[in-house]
Design an enzyme around this catalytic site. Structure first.
Site, PDB file in Angstrom:
ATOM      1  N   CYS A 285       0.796  -1.232   0.000  1.00 45.92           N
ATOM      2  CA  CYS A 285       0.000   0.000   0.000  1.00 45.92           C
ATOM      3  C   CYS A 285       0.823   1.274   0.000  1.00 45.92           C
ATOM      4  O   CYS A 285       0.830   2.013  -0.975  1.00 45.92           O
ATOM      5  CB  CYS A 285      -0.923   0.001   1.221  1.00 45.92           C
ATOM      6  SG  CYS A 285      -2.076  -1.370   1.217  1.00 45.92           S
TER       7      CYS A 285
HETATM    8  N1  LIG Z   1      -2.964  -6.197   1.935  1.00 45.97           N
HETATM    9  C1  LIG Z   1      -3.421  -5.129   2.568  1.00 45.97           C
HETATM   10  O1  LIG Z   1      -3.172  -4.929   3.745  1.00 45.97           O
HETATM   11  C2  LIG Z   1      -4.322  -4.124   1.853  1.00 45.97           C
HETATM   12  C3  LIG Z   1      -4.977  -3.167   2.635  1.00 45.97           C
HETATM   13  C4  LIG Z   1      -5.812  -2.263   2.024  1.00 45.97           C
HETATM   14  C5  LIG Z   1      -5.992  -2.306   0.635  1.00 45.97           C
HETATM   15  N2  LIG Z   1      -5.328  -3.229  -0.113  1.00 45.97           N
HETATM   16  C6  LIG Z   1      -5.578  -3.244  -1.550  1.00 45.97           C
HETATM   17  O2  LIG Z   1      -6.445  -4.338  -1.836  1.00 45.97           O
HETATM   18  C7  LIG Z   1      -6.132  -4.886  -3.115  1.00 45.97           C
HETATM   19  C8  LIG Z   1      -5.828  -6.367  -2.995  1.00 45.97           C
HETATM   20  O3  LIG Z   1      -4.670  -6.512  -2.176  1.00 45.97           O
HETATM   21  P1  LIG Z   1      -4.288  -7.877  -1.508  1.00 45.97           P
HETATM   22  O4  LIG Z   1      -3.238  -7.537  -0.504  1.00 45.97           O
HETATM   23  O5  LIG Z   1      -5.485  -8.620  -1.048  1.00 45.97           O
HETATM   24  O6  LIG Z   1      -3.634  -8.638  -2.759  1.00 45.97           O
HETATM   25  P2  LIG Z   1      -3.237 -10.187  -2.838  1.00 45.97           P
HETATM   26  O7  LIG Z   1      -2.163 -10.277  -3.854  1.00 45.97           O
HETATM   27  O8  LIG Z   1      -3.016 -10.740  -1.470  1.00 45.97           O
HETATM   28  O9  LIG Z   1      -4.541 -10.884  -3.393  1.00 45.97           O
HETATM   29  C9  LIG Z   1      -5.044 -10.646  -4.657  1.00 45.97           C
HETATM   30  C10 LIG Z   1      -5.680 -11.929  -5.175  1.00 45.97           C
HETATM   31  O10 LIG Z   1      -6.280 -11.632  -6.436  1.00 45.97           O
HETATM   32  C11 LIG Z   1      -6.079 -12.750  -7.276  1.00 45.97           C
HETATM   33  N3  LIG Z   1      -6.246 -12.296  -8.662  1.00 45.97           N
HETATM   34  C12 LIG Z   1      -5.400 -11.556  -9.409  1.00 45.97           C
HETATM   35  N4  LIG Z   1      -5.932 -11.323 -10.610  1.00 45.97           N
HETATM   36  C13 LIG Z   1      -7.144 -11.917 -10.620  1.00 45.97           C
HETATM   37  C14 LIG Z   1      -8.180 -12.013 -11.587  1.00 45.97           C
HETATM   38  N5  LIG Z   1      -8.073 -11.452 -12.804  1.00 45.97           N
HETATM   39  N6  LIG Z   1      -9.270 -12.702 -11.247  1.00 45.97           N
HETATM   40  C15 LIG Z   1      -9.385 -13.283 -10.041  1.00 45.97           C
HETATM   41  N7  LIG Z   1      -8.447 -13.223  -9.082  1.00 45.97           N
HETATM   42  C16 LIG Z   1      -7.333 -12.543  -9.370  1.00 45.97           C
HETATM   43  C17 LIG Z   1      -4.705 -13.254  -6.936  1.00 45.97           C
HETATM   44  O11 LIG Z   1      -4.526 -14.590  -7.314  1.00 45.97           O
HETATM   45  C18 LIG Z   1      -4.703 -13.062  -5.411  1.00 45.97           C
HETATM   46  O12 LIG Z   1      -5.173 -14.209  -4.735  1.00 45.97           O
HETATM   47  C19 LIG Z   1      -4.984  -4.045  -3.652  1.00 45.97           C
HETATM   48  O13 LIG Z   1      -5.494  -2.996  -4.432  1.00 45.97           O
HETATM   49  C20 LIG Z   1      -4.354  -3.476  -2.402  1.00 45.97           C
HETATM   50  O14 LIG Z   1      -3.675  -2.262  -2.655  1.00 45.97           O
HETATM   51  C21 LIG Z   1      -4.504  -4.155   0.472  1.00 45.97           C
END
Ligand SMILES: NC(=O)c1ccc[n+]([C@@H]2O[C@H](COP(=O)([O-])OP(=O)(O)OC[C@H]3O[C@@H](n4cnc5c(N)ncnc54)[C@H](O)[C@@H]3O)[C@@H](O)[C@H]2O)c1
Length: 459
Positions: free
Chosen positions: A291
């Site tokens: 982030c």
């Molecule tokens: N991790 C955090 O603490 C956090 C906090 C707030 C916001 N975010 C935001 O949330 C979003 C997701 O982050 P995250 O940490 O969960 O990511 P992550 O990488 O842990 O998970 C994303 C998932 O999406 C899947 N994926 C990717 N492309 C795909 C598609 N086309 N169809 C279906 N599944 C697909 C991946 O396989 C993965 O399992 C990002 O925008 C991030 O900036 C993350």
């Protein structure tokens, strides 16, 4: 706010818990009330919270290993218990699949896919666009689509809307509902509970907002409606930019105060006793995670379209990205004091995860430190109880397959410097003090632990 007038033509909001008001396109029995796309750090806990609240959820992910793990009741995220998943999959409230046709059978879809930067440090919204393309052909009259991925203002009502409209033949606000609601997940914080973190929501139309509020209200205690998707997107960027800038400030003060013989940690701890107008932020070896190092630059990129410059963001980025160089310089000074050079020194990096007590090593500054030390000829190893083996990444493929050393006296005593990059609570810092020849501490992890004179160097 757009298409306010068209809202009148919207189909009545369907109840996500029943899906019974589905008007067309239903050919199979309903699989769930809600589909969550992306079963990662954000999507999985959100799915569990909805399922716990009685909303049946299907998790959609392109990663078959995650789909299999969920359906077998296994966890792949350290701070999420397997029992929490198993209980809900067994009760039938939660399952996972890779088949996007399941979207036909749900009332709402929440998108939680990655939003990284590309190699030119520009937003890469391809995951959002690809998800949009995958779900669009399956959207039905009245389906709600909510984007949760952090991104620049305009992604939902421009980029995602266009893909969904083109692929479904439906219009946002008329044929389907569209909203943005940023995630505020705080991984590794045991006091953080998705249900009690207020949820900001912006709709493409007032009708879209109402529909999204109805959904989230089932699982989240406090909702914070805002006037548009863009206002909700901008809120998340403000939150993360605020952190990035304040971390840059204390990182800069760390270097300045150190030159003056003042310990910035002591200063922050004293300043935070002020009961108003101050909020503590802590220095570190550089920014990490999915982030803070990334999201502000989404805004920087988008702002250019409007002829605007994000000077605070750029400056904070400059200060924060200079931190690994400062830390390596401190490692050099610590070795120098022992009449040793970085070239040929054995350096153990303690902590690969970007923050304490999690197994998430994405964008971790530890890799930057390891690269820089390696380039200077150091023999680099690492210890992290939560990252036993380094997985393959685009940014650091050369570390893939490296294994954490064992936490043993002989191993720790053998290295010239232990560089604390992450302050995991599970690490025994007393043992570290007893075993290590020299410690460079970027996290104040050794505070309060008896050490020999000159053994610990803050960085
Ligand atoms: N991790 C955090 O603490 C956090 C906090 C707030 C916001 N975010 C935001 O949330 C979003 C997701 O982050 P995250 O940490 O969960 O990511 P992550 O990488 O842990 O998970 C994303 C998932 O999406 C899947 N994926 C990717 N492309 C795909 C598609 N086309 N169809 C279906 N599944 C697909 C991946 O396989 C993965 O399992 C990002 O925008 C991030 O900036 C993350």
């Amino acid at each position: 706010m757009k298409n306010t007038k068209n809202d009148r033509t919207l189909a009545p909001a369907r109840k996500p818990t029943t899906g019974r008001s589905r008007q067309e396109g239903r050919s199979q029995p309903q699989v769930a009330d809600l589909a969550i796309v992306g079963m990662g750090y954000v999507g999985l806990p959100l799915a569990l919270q909805f399922a716990r609240s009685g909303v049946s959820v299907i998790g959609l992910d392109i990663d078959p290993a995650k789909v299999e793990a969920i359906n077998q009741g296994r966890s792949y995220i350290r701070h999420i218990a397997a029992e929490a998943i198993g209980e809900l999959t067994q009760s039938g409230k939660f399952s996972a699949a890779s088949d996007f046709a399941k979207v036909r059978e749900v009332g709402a879809v929440i998108i939680c896919v990655p939003t990284p930067l590309n190699k030119n440090r520009e937003p890469d919204i391809s995951y959002i666009v690809n998800t949009g393309k995958s779900i669009a052909p399956h959207l039905q009259q009245g389906t709600l689509v909510v984007l949760e991925s952090t991104t620049y203002p305009g992604t939902t009502d421009e980029d995602l809307r266009e893909v969904l409209e083109a692929g479904s033949g439906l219009k946002a606000g008329i044929g389907f509902h569209l909203a943005f609601s940023p995630e505020r997940e705080d991984p590794g914080n045991p006091d953080s509970n998705v249900a009690f973190i207020p949820k900001v929501i912006g709709g493409f139309t007032p009708g879209c907002l109402e529909r999204a509020k109805a959904l989230y209200g089932k699982a989240i205690k406090a909702l914070v409606p805002v006037s548009s998707c863009r206002a909700a997107e901008a809120t998340k960027i403000l939150e993360n930019t605020f952190r990035g800038i304040n971390i840059a400030l204390v990182n800069e003060l760390k270097v300045v105060y150190d030159a003056m013989g003042i310990d910035v940690w002591e200063v922050i701890n004293a300043a935070k006793t002020k009961p108003f107008g101050f909020m503590p932020f802590y220095p570190g070896p550089g920014l990490g995670g999915h982030c803070i190092p990334i999201d502000p630059f989404y805004l920087t990129w988008k702002a250019r379209e409007y002829g605007q410059h994000t000077r605070f963001i750029e400056l904070a980025g400059e200060v924060n990205t200079a931190m690994p160089d400062y830390v390596v310089q401190r490692v050099g000074a610590a070795l120098n004091a022992q009449r040793k050079a970085v070239n040929g020194a054995k350096v153990l990096v303690l902590g690969l995860a970007y923050k304490p007590n999690v197994d998430d090593d994405r964008e971790s500054p530890s890799y930057v430190l390891m690269d820089k030390l390696n380039e200077s000829g150091a023999e680099v190893s690492y210890y992290d109880p939560y990252v036993p083996v380094v997985r393959m990444t685009r940014e650091h493929p050369h570390w893939a397959g490296s294994r954490s050393v064992a936490w043993e006296k002989e191993v720790i005593a053998r290295v010239d410097v232990v560089l604390i990059a992450t302050n995991h609570q599970a690490v025994n810092y007393r043992e570290l003090a007893a075993w290590a020849q020299c410690i460079v501490d970027t996290r104040n992890a050794m505070a309060g632990i008896p050490t020999a004179a000159g053994q610990v160097w803050k960085a």
